[in-house]
Design an enzyme around this catalytic site. Structure first.
Site, PDB file in Angstrom:
ATOM      1  N   CYS A  85       0.838  -1.200   0.000  1.00  0.00           N
ATOM      2  CA  CYS A  85       0.000   0.000   0.000  1.00  0.00           C
ATOM      3  C   CYS A  85       0.878   1.257   0.000  1.00  0.00           C
ATOM      4  O   CYS A  85       1.565   1.513  -0.967  1.00  0.00           O
ATOM      5  CB  CYS A  85      -0.962  -0.038   1.193  1.00  0.00           C
ATOM      6  SG  CYS A  85      -2.395   1.041   0.984  1.00  0.00           S
ATOM      7  N   HIS A 202      -3.577  -5.716   1.114  1.00  0.00           N
ATOM      8  CA  HIS A 202      -2.941  -5.919   2.419  1.00  0.00           C
ATOM      9  C   HIS A 202      -2.908  -7.395   2.821  1.00  0.00           C
ATOM     10  O   HIS A 202      -3.864  -7.890   3.406  1.00  0.00           O
ATOM     11  CB  HIS A 202      -3.706  -5.148   3.484  1.00  0.00           C
ATOM     12  CG  HIS A 202      -3.530  -3.670   3.406  1.00  0.00           C
ATOM     13  ND1 HIS A 202      -2.472  -3.014   3.996  1.00  0.00           N
ATOM     14  CD2 HIS A 202      -4.276  -2.713   2.806  1.00  0.00           C
ATOM     15  CE1 HIS A 202      -2.576  -1.711   3.757  1.00  0.00           C
ATOM     16  NE2 HIS A 202      -3.658  -1.501   3.037  1.00  0.00           N
ATOM     17  N   GLU A 204      -1.281  -8.687   5.232  1.00  0.00           N
ATOM     18  CA  GLU A 204      -1.252  -8.838   6.703  1.00  0.00           C
ATOM     19  C   GLU A 204      -2.658  -8.845   7.287  1.00  0.00           C
ATOM     20  O   GLU A 204      -2.866  -9.289   8.407  1.00  0.00           O
ATOM     21  CB  GLU A 204      -0.393  -7.726   7.329  1.00  0.00           C
ATOM     22  CG  GLU A 204      -1.020  -6.345   7.402  1.00  0.00           C
ATOM     23  CD  GLU A 204      -0.965  -5.545   6.103  1.00  0.00           C
ATOM     24  OE1 GLU A 204      -0.647  -6.126   5.049  1.00  0.00           O
ATOM     25  OE2 GLU A 204      -1.273  -4.333   6.144  1.00  0.00           O
TER      26      GLU A 204
END
Lengths: 225, 801
Positions: A85, A202, A204
């Site tokens: 990002c 993302h 994560e």
């Protein structure tokens, strides 16, 4: 693997990356933006957020921070760098990856889970995926509309450096499932050597079943050994 | 120098003559202009709660798990295993009306500071928004601005915005309501921070941003109605800097965690004067402040301007002298100022110096104890007429399926995806059930805090962490959060409406499996000096108190916003007591969502199938459904009218306990409450996310449309495997809650088919789920269609999970 997560003022996915990396079994640490020492990490993660507030242009200030010089040297040595990002935006500003980010076509911030087709499984970040697999990761950005001139784009495509592409749940990268207007539905690209990956989604945030899926954890696990 | 009495300056500053006299007699002299400014801010309604204090005492705030009740920046409750949850909601209505983007953004920033001031790491935001009719161009501008303001601040600080509500009603046209709630976590309750000064001799420090001229008189501006000339008050609106806000969070949490501060207070409304006097007031001390030491971003600011500035991203810290240097180092690392500006005294006076000269000297006690008013309250004459409704005269639809599609497309009912997809709701990796998936949002509490401090132990390598008691291997704790209020009910019957808001907020939490633990409220009303407005306020507070007691949920923090009125007639908004609520889950992996998830599951209606037997039921009950004040009635007649649905709080409590128990035991696969739009809308909302159909038979007496769209309370739809049915019936009987299997979940691609059986006959309709989705998902984007519709992503959220 030893992984360092860079903390810029305004980074806000740093703790999330730290947590997901630790879940995958890595030895995690933070790297403060004013440091010039990478503490012998094998991989550097540039996390999401709004580095230095991003009031000028996403990633434009972060690119001048002391740690970035070291990250660039690390990448040139073949060290691994993952920009997520805002981290992807920093990689573009730092010249480690080609192209630029424009505001989303809708001119609005967009936050939702999207489907992605894994196009390149030869990078250290994606080697545990099967080529063409459709995965699901959240996106959350205002400037994720990837742009590059035609030559660059042709090169990226020709050299197989498009790693992730926005698509529908069956893997078709159509316009309706392009959340931000990116050229060729590009969601992530790597450098020529494959040791630097930038991606808008993302991973994560999709590293535990309880959060709705573990497709993102595969990226962290790919880095093991 | 012109004397105050000749110029009557206090009136321009919003003080009454009687208040000016009180100040003069307290000081034993006339106040100077700076002192008058201090009083005008501290005695404003916004800071002083002059018209609400007396009544707010009615709210129950005690319970064994309450660690901090009202009176601090935020309330705190213990949720078990040594984890404390901090919650607070606040309004930013006036600023958002004149400058929607910055008004909403600074609302987010302000409530955020209230949470981390207590030593908590903020984990989520919720927004309760009310606007006028969305087709109106000005309303569109306001809403787009408010949503992007919330998005800009919340996304940048990296705290997910996960839940809330958006409603549209005529009376909010010129005075939107922007209420923002924030929730935080404290992993070690011994580190809870408070706004206190400790001993005389302690050092007072201003930390964070520099002080400018923005937002001066903001608190006073928020204590007046909005007029056609309110545009000129734009300079009263503060400007937010979320980047600095993010740095301030990290720096403040560091110095609190390291126990370097004695006390810490957010500089919100009325800036430095408010934080300084509140801290000294609570500790019964005094304070000396040297204004020339306050870091400024503009030259030539007067003492009055420095004290009253509402520049954002600032805090007041009190520390022991020997800790000052270490605090400066921490803030310095984050690039922030931390500047000693004065000290704590035992004088009980607030003394302000400018370059050594005493410019103001007032007793702290008088600043923080403004006169309390209990103005006349009167039930307005229009209430009996408003509650009058002849249900038989409500036009009956030809086609129930079409009626269902129409109500799903009402902006109040329709999906709010257009709003929440502009909010980063997944940052923080704790969002287990995000927006649009249940009646409340569910967050988990990680066992291990990832990373710990950024600076300590640089070469240890392994994760530093704060482990929650019982740690890994045990289930993770969960927190469910919601906001709720039906302003239309509150307009028609404020007491009943407020009770319903508490009941529904608790119901929202229970539908995820969470036990309701604490309330924070945000009470939005018109001008309290008008007897009918004050009556509305009293009724609502009594209603909240009654319901909170009945359901045993303490009110631990809150906010009152009066003077929400606009236009030359100064019409007040509908009374809107928004209830923010937090609940706890022992095992977050058990949290339940609202959508049907398996073909063949039995659909069970929990709670009363028909309102016929409920004493005091709302309008329409005798014809099969409580449609008083309902969305359906407004759709068909264009009116907000009738007696809203009754709330039987005992039944409500039992029903919620049953659903929670079923979820905890894993006996149900989905749970969704029945609220606006009744059974019909709830069924559609259960089908749409996973694209499942359903075959349902409803029985009742009266009109099928009332049965389908009546808003009778204390009801829920759950789905379960057939094998669970006998034990579900058993438990329901034991707990005294009516339940009945009303149908089955059908496969993907099947329609929603509903049969309504009444004494008079049988009505059946069938609608493809794709059409339900188009109506429900399409409504809000089509209003904002000048902005790109892009990928509506319909069905992506539920089906793919």
């Amino acid at each position: 693997m030893k992984i360092g997560v860079v903390v810029f003022p305004g980074s806000n996915c740093d703790r999330d990356c730290f947590f997901a990396g630790a879940l995958a079994g890595h030895e995690m640490r933070f790297l403060w933006h004013q440091e010039r020492d990478l503490h012998n990490v094998d991989c550097v993660i540039l996390p999401g957020g709004f580095s230095y507030g991003d009031y000028l242009r996403a990633g434009a200030i972060a690119r001048f921070s002391p740690i970035i010089e070291e990250v660039i040297a690390h990448a040139r040595r073949g060290g691994l760098v993952l920009g997520i990002c805002n981290g992807f935006q920093v990689l573009l500003e730092a010249g480690l990856l080609p192209g630029a980010m424009l505001p989303n076509k809708s001119l609005k911030f967009v936050s939702k889970p999207v489907h992605l087709r894994v196009e390149n499984t030869s990078t250290p970040f994606t080697r545990l995926f099967d080529r063409g697999t459709v995965i699901r990761l959240p996106i959350a950005h205002g400037l994720g509309n990837f742009y590059a001139d035609k030559d660059t784009l042709d090169r990226l495509e020709g050299e197989g450096r498009v790693v992730f592409r926005y698509c529908d749940r069956n893997g078709n990268p159509d316009e309706a499932h392009n959340p931000n207007g990116s050229l060729n539905n590009i969601a992530g690209i790597c450098n020529e050597e494959g040791n630097v990956l930038g991606m808008m989604p993302h991973p994560e945030r999709a590293s535990e079943e309880i959060l709705g899926g573990t497709d993102g954890l595969v990226i962290f696990r790919s880095l093991l050994s | 120098m012109v004397t105050q009495s000749s110029s009557k300056l206090w009136r321009k500053m919003g003080l009454r003559d009687s208040e000016y006299e009180l100040i003069t007699s307290t000081l034993g002299r006339e106040p100077n202009e700076t002192e008058l400014g201090l009083y005008s801010a501290m005695w404003s309604e916004h800071c002083g709660y002059k018209h609400s204090k007396a009544y707010l005492r009615l709210l129950p705030s005690q319970a064994p798990h309450v660690l901090q009740g009202p009176g601090e920046n935020a309330g705190i409750v213990d949720i078990g295993r040594g984890v404390a949850v901090v919650l607070k909601m606040e309004s930013h209505n006036h600023p958002s009306a004149v400058e929607p983007f910055q008004g909403a953004a600074t609302g987010v920033g302000g409530i955020l500071r209230d949470i981390f001031t207590m030593g908590a790491r903020p984990i989520c935001f919720l927004d309760s928004l009310r606007f006028g009719p969305p087709e109106d161009e000005v309303v569109k501008y306001l809403m787009a601005g408010v949503v992007s303001g919330i998005s800009a601040y919340g996304n940048c600080v990296g705290i997910p915005t996960v839940a809330g509500e958006v409603a549209f009603h005529g009376p909010f046209k010129g005075n939107p309501l922007v209420n923002v709630m924030c929730v935080g976590i404290i992993r070690d309750p011994s580190t809870i921070a408070r706004g206190i000064t400790g001993e005389p001799g302690n050092v007072v420090m201003v930390v964070g941003s520099k002080t400018g001229r923005d937002g001066i008189r903001g608190a006073a501006f928020a204590s007046e109605g909005l007029g056609s000339d309110s545009e000129k008050d734009r300079p009263s609106v503060q400007v937010g800097d979320p980047f600095t806000g993010k740095l301030l969070i990290e720096a403040c949490l560091e110095v609190i965690e390291k126990r370097l501060v004695v006390g810490i207070q957010d500089m919100g409304a009325a800036g430095l004067i408010s934080s300084a006097s509140e801290m000294a007031g609570k500790s019964k001390t005094g304070m000396v402040i040297n204004l020339d030491l306050v870091p400024r971003r503009e030259a030539g600011m007067t003492p009055y301007e420095v004290m009253l500035s509402e520049s954002q991203e600032r805090m007041l810290i009190v520390a022991r002298p020997e800790k000052v240097e270490e605090i400066r180092e921490h803030f310095g690392r984050w690039g922030l100022d931390a500047t000693p500006v004065g000290e704590v005294t035992d004088s009980g006076m607030l003394q302000l110096f400018d370059k050594g000269e005493l410019v103001a000297e007032v007793p702290v006690g008088s600043l923080v104890n403004p006169p309390v008013y209990d103005p006349p309250a009167e039930r307005p004459d229009y209430i009996p007429d408003l509650q009058e409704l002849d249900p038989a005269r409500v036009p009956e639809p030809q086609d129930l399926g079409k009626a269902l599609l129409s109500i799903l497309a009402r902006p109040n009912i329709a999906s709010k995806r257009w709003v929440y997809e502009q909010y980063d709701y997944s940052v923080g990796t704790d969002t287990v059930i995000g927006p649009g998936r249940s009646d409340a949002c569910v967050m988990r509490v990680k066992h291990v805090l990832p990373g710990g401090s950024y600076f300590e132990d640089p070469d240890a390598g392994a994760a530093q962490s704060t482990l929650i008691r019982e740690g890994p291997g045990h289930p993770e704790l969960g927190i469910a959060v919601t906001t709720d209020c039906n302003a239309r009910y509150c307009y028609l019957d404020p007491g009943r409406g407020a009770m319903q808001a508490v009941a529904e907020a608790a119901r929202n939490l229970s539908m995820t499996g969470a036990r309701p633990l604490a309330i924070t409220d945000c009470l939005n009303f018109g001008n309290p000096e008008k007897p009918h407005v004050y009556w509305q306020f009293q009724e609502c507070v009594k209603g909240i108190a009654h319901a909170a007691r009945a359901l045993s949920i303490p009110v631990v923090s809150g906010n009152v916003s009066f003077y929400n009125e606009c236009g030359d007639g100064r019409a007040a908004v509908w009374p809107t007591p928004v209830i923010g609520m937090v609940g706890g889950l022992e095992d977050v992996s058990r949290a339940c969502a609202s959508a049907f998830s398996r073909e063949g599951d039995v659909i069970i209606l929990v709670g009363p199938e028909s309102p016929g037997d409920l004493p005091g039921a709302g309008s329409g009950a005798e014809l099969g459904g409580e449609i008083g004040g309902s969305e359906y009635l407004e759709m068909v007649t264009g009116e907000a009218r009738g007696k809203p649905p009754v709330v039987d709080l005992e039944l409500e409590g039992r029903m919620q306990a049953l659903v929670r128990s079923l979820i905890t035991q894993g006996k149900v696969r989905s749970a969704h409450d029945l609220s606006d739009g009744g059974l019909g809308v709830a069924l559609a909302e259960c089908c749409i996310p996973g694209d499942f159909g359903a075959e349902v038979v409803v029985e009742g007496h009266g009109r099928p449309d009332f049965i389908l769209f009546g808003e009778t309370q204390s009801r829920a739809l759950v789905s379960a495997g057939e094998e669970e049915l006998p034990s579900i019936y058993d438990e329901a009987r034991r707990m005294g809650v009516p339940v009945r299997a009303i149908g089955r979940v059908k496969g993907r691609g099947s329609p929603l088919a509903v049969e309504v059986k009444t004494g008079e006959g049988l009505t059946r309709f069938e609608v493809p789920v794709s059409r339900l989705r188009d109506a429900w998902e399409g409504a809000i984007p089509s209003i904002f269609d000048d902005m790109d519709r892009g990928d509506s992503g319909g069905g992506d959220d539920g089906a793919g999970v």
